[in-house]
Scaffold this active site. Structure first.
Site, PDB file in Angstrom:
ATOM      1  CG  ASP A 121      -1.847   1.269   1.352  1.00  0.00           C
ATOM      2  OD1 ASP A 121      -2.954   1.030   0.789  1.00  0.00           O
ATOM      3  OD2 ASP A 121      -1.425   2.373   1.910  1.00  0.00           O
ATOM      4  CE1 TYR A 177       0.436   7.947   2.846  1.00  0.00           C
ATOM      5  CE2 TYR A 177       0.868   5.636   1.949  1.00  0.00           C
ATOM      6  CZ  TYR A 177       0.221   6.595   2.614  1.00  0.00           C
ATOM      7  OH  TYR A 177      -0.863   6.158   3.330  1.00  0.00           O
ATOM      8  CE  LYS A 204      -3.800   4.755   0.788  1.00  0.00           C
ATOM      9  NZ  LYS A 204      -2.330   4.360   1.048  1.00  0.00           N
ATOM     10  CG  HIS A 256      -4.860   9.637   1.135  1.00  0.00           C
ATOM     11  ND1 HIS A 256      -3.478   9.698   0.650  1.00  0.00           N
ATOM     12  CD2 HIS A 256      -4.783   9.144   2.028  1.00  0.00           C
ATOM     13  CE1 HIS A 256      -2.630   9.276   1.444  1.00  0.00           C
ATOM     14  NE2 HIS A 256      -3.714   8.698   2.680  1.00  0.00           N
TER      15      HIS A 256
END
Length: 275
Positions: free
Chosen positions: A48, A53, A78, A111
């Site tokens: 994931d 990120y 996401k 998200h």
């Protein structure tokens, strides 16, 4: 069969491994690459990540370099929480696919229902627009399932009202002592799988005395008990670890928590010492 490769079935029939490996807060480059490589070596098959990120390139490279067939790995990314237009969603999806250097995603999530800087703000109208983009992305065949993250019952109902494709997943913050019962019940009642990010409360529950006592009874770590607890509530845990030893230990889940102890764990509150 290993718990790492055992699966839940999403509402569109896609199989998803019951334990995922999260990459939130792992810096891009060597650290993310090493963590994902170690997770795949430890037989995790569900990875994931997210555009926000900023580690998608390293995640993608670790998957390609693993030697494991792409179809044997379940990959999630996401759409940024700040993206609340149809056009923006399409552009961000393209950039995610480019960064991952992947032919397809197994799961793509919105998200959050609001931009991070406006947590709790109402973006109902914009989320309906974004969900139209998600449905078109899904129809395009580059994503096997679509879903959301951090959506509560109201946010889910808002998009369900006009949705042609129901969200397959709602990924929420979920751990012993914080199980978001209203959101979880609504999701399950609507055949939406709940995924648990931060199942260890980012380490915040590791020193909780009540949890430590139950873990000792099974001769397992607090982390192992916490992850197993999530699974036994029919929720999919996404433990994150950067060190190989923790990555391996988090996967040692071959034990069963008794009904009595599950009742105790489900009854706990304020377990997170980090807040």
């Amino acid at each position: 069969m290993s718990i790492l490769t055992d699966t839940f079935t999403l509402n569109n029939g896609v199989k998803i491994p019951k334990v995922g490996f999260g990459t939130w807060q792992i810096p891009d480059g060597e650290q993310t690459y090493g963590a994902v490589a170690a997770a795949l070596k430890a037989e995790y098959r569900h990875i994931d990540t997210a555009k926000v990120y900023r580690n998608e390139r390293s995640v993608g490279k670790a998957i390609r370099d693993s030697g494991i067939k792409r179809e044997d790995i379940f990959l999630t990314s996401k759409l940024p929480a700040e993206t609340k237009t149809y056009t923006g969603a399409m552009e961000d999806f393209r950039s995610t696919m480019e960064a991952l250097d992947a032919d397809y995603l197994d799961l793509y999530l919105v998200h959050a229902p609001w931009p991070w800087a406006e947590k709790g703000a109402n973006y109902d109208k914009e989320n309906v627009e974004v969900w139209k983009a998600m449905q078109d992305i899904y129809a395009g065949g580059k994503v096997r399932a679509i879903g959301v993250s951090n959506f509560n019952a109201h946010d889910l109902q808002n998009i369900l009202t006009d949705a042609k494709v129901k969200p397959a997943v709602d990924q929420i913050r979920y751990f012993v002592g914080y199980t978001e019962p209203q959101t979880t019940k609504f999701a399950k009642d609507n055949d939406i799988l709940v995924e648990a990010y931060s199942p260890l409360a980012t380490g915040g529950i590791l020193q909780n005395a009540a949890i430590k006592e139950i873990a000792a009874k099974y001769d397992v770590s607090v982390a192992q008990l916490a992850i197993r607890f999530v699974l036994q509530n029919d929720v999919l845990p996404l433990p994150k670890a950067a060190h190989e030893e923790h990555i391996k230990n988090n996967a040692q889940l071959d034990f069963e928590i008794s009904v009595e102890d599950m009742l105790k764990l489900n009854g706990l509150t304020k377990t997170d010492t980090a807040v």
